[in-house]
Design a protein around this motif. Sequence first.
Motif, PDB file in Angstrom:
ATOM      1  N   GLU A  23     -38.362  -2.310  43.728  1.00  0.00           N
ATOM      2  CA  GLU A  23     -38.903  -2.361  42.574  1.00  0.00           C
ATOM      3  C   GLU A  23     -38.526  -0.762  41.937  1.00  0.00           C
ATOM      4  O   GLU A  23     -38.177  -0.491  41.059  1.00  0.00           O
ATOM      5  CB  GLU A  23     -40.151  -2.659  42.202  1.00  0.00           C
ATOM      6  CG  GLU A  23     -40.733  -2.593  40.918  1.00  0.00           C
ATOM      7  CD  GLU A  23     -42.072  -2.811  40.628  1.00  0.00           C
ATOM      8  OE1 GLU A  23     -42.824  -2.183  39.884  1.00  0.00           O
ATOM      9  OE2 GLU A  23     -42.615  -3.837  41.180  1.00  0.00           O
ATOM     10  N   GLN A  24     -38.813   0.184  42.897  1.00  0.00           N
ATOM     11  CA  GLN A  24     -38.651   1.534  42.767  1.00  0.00           C
ATOM     12  C   GLN A  24     -37.369   2.069  42.422  1.00  0.00           C
ATOM     13  O   GLN A  24     -36.908   2.969  41.672  1.00  0.00           O
ATOM     14  CB  GLN A  24     -39.594   2.433  43.770  1.00  0.00           C
ATOM     15  CG  GLN A  24     -40.877   2.215  43.806  1.00  0.00           C
ATOM     16  CD  GLN A  24     -41.464   2.657  42.102  1.00  0.00           C
ATOM     17  OE1 GLN A  24     -41.374   3.731  41.891  1.00  0.00           O
ATOM     18  NE2 GLN A  24     -42.440   1.812  41.891  1.00  0.00           N
ATOM     19  N   LEU A  25     -36.443   1.367  43.530  1.00  0.00           N
ATOM     20  CA  LEU A  25     -35.132   1.578  43.395  1.00  0.00           C
ATOM     21  C   LEU A  25     -34.175   1.280  42.120  1.00  0.00           C
ATOM     22  O   LEU A  25     -33.292   1.928  41.689  1.00  0.00           O
ATOM     23  CB  LEU A  25     -34.361   0.979  44.607  1.00  0.00           C
ATOM     24  CG  LEU A  25     -34.454   1.848  45.822  1.00  0.00           C
ATOM     25  CD1 LEU A  25     -33.889   0.777  47.151  1.00  0.00           C
ATOM     26  CD2 LEU A  25     -33.696   2.984  45.983  1.00  0.00           C
TER      27      LEU A  25
ATOM     28  N   THR B 218     -29.232  -9.136  46.381  1.00  0.00           N
ATOM     29  CA  THR B 218     -30.462  -9.908  47.284  1.00  0.00           C
ATOM     30  C   THR B 218     -31.572  -9.161  47.439  1.00  0.00           C
ATOM     31  O   THR B 218     -32.463  -9.622  47.738  1.00  0.00           O
ATOM     32  CB  THR B 218     -29.770 -10.458  48.247  1.00  0.00           C
ATOM     33  OG1 THR B 218     -28.403 -11.239  48.295  1.00  0.00           O
ATOM     34  CG2 THR B 218     -30.632 -11.258  49.412  1.00  0.00           C
ATOM     35  N   VAL B 219     -31.374  -7.659  47.786  1.00  0.00           N
ATOM     36  CA  VAL B 219     -32.266  -6.604  48.077  1.00  0.00           C
ATOM     37  C   VAL B 219     -33.548  -6.933  47.011  1.00  0.00           C
ATOM     38  O   VAL B 219     -34.480  -6.790  47.116  1.00  0.00           O
ATOM     39  CB  VAL B 219     -31.785  -5.477  48.310  1.00  0.00           C
ATOM     40  CG1 VAL B 219     -33.117  -4.452  48.557  1.00  0.00           C
ATOM     41  CG2 VAL B 219     -30.769  -5.441  49.503  1.00  0.00           C
ATOM     42  N   ASN B 220     -32.949  -6.902  45.709  1.00  0.00           N
ATOM     43  CA  ASN B 220     -33.903  -7.049  44.624  1.00  0.00           C
ATOM     44  C   ASN B 220     -34.707  -8.435  44.490  1.00  0.00           C
ATOM     45  O   ASN B 220     -35.825  -8.385  44.002  1.00  0.00           O
ATOM     46  CB  ASN B 220     -33.224  -6.538  43.332  1.00  0.00           C
ATOM     47  CG  ASN B 220     -32.923  -5.044  43.374  1.00  0.00           C
ATOM     48  OD1 ASN B 220     -31.683  -4.914  43.196  1.00  0.00           O
ATOM     49  ND2 ASN B 220     -33.608  -4.347  42.996  1.00  0.00           N
ATOM     50  N   ALA B 221     -33.822  -9.132  44.777  1.00  0.00           N
ATOM     51  CA  ALA B 221     -34.283 -10.542  44.650  1.00  0.00           C
ATOM     52  C   ALA B 221     -35.275 -11.103  45.576  1.00  0.00           C
ATOM     53  O   ALA B 221     -36.145 -11.780  45.016  1.00  0.00           O
ATOM     54  CB  ALA B 221     -33.058 -11.877  44.225  1.00  0.00           C
ATOM     55  N   VAL B 222     -35.036 -11.059  46.681  1.00  0.00           N
ATOM     56  CA  VAL B 222     -35.900 -11.335  48.011  1.00  0.00           C
ATOM     57  C   VAL B 222     -36.043 -10.214  48.910  1.00  0.00           C
ATOM     58  O   VAL B 222     -35.464 -10.491  50.066  1.00  0.00           O
ATOM     59  CB  VAL B 222     -35.425 -12.911  48.463  1.00  0.00           C
ATOM     60  CG1 VAL B 222     -35.803 -14.022  47.746  1.00  0.00           C
ATOM     61  CG2 VAL B 222     -34.030 -12.823  48.869  1.00  0.00           C
TER      62      VAL B 222
END
Length: 121
Positions: free
Chosen positions: A27-29, A83-87
Amino acid sequence: MRFTKDHEWVALEGDVATIGITAYAAEQLGDVVFVETPEVGKTVKAGDGLAVVESVKAASDVYAPISGEVVEANTELGDAPETVNAVPESGGWFAKLKIADKGQYDALMDRDAYETYLGTL
């Protein structure tokens, strides 16, 4: 699952640890646009750079929370960095390590301790 103050997570199955970043870190990224995963066979010590994540906001290193040898890298992130953001705490993992010392895993924060830590930020 265990956590670091740098917002990495580790899930251990036998002597293989799966490593990624937490939902808070993702979330921060902001929107992740590029991920570089480590080479299989690379040996890392706790604190070494393990992967690189670039978002629309910044580029960040992902550090190895524990020592070990990379036995698998999530190369799918190269084509689908979102994908890193999604899961982030499941399919968005970066690497799997054959760990050198289970004591390092045991020393990391559990989810309750990590949630408490987030409350201090």
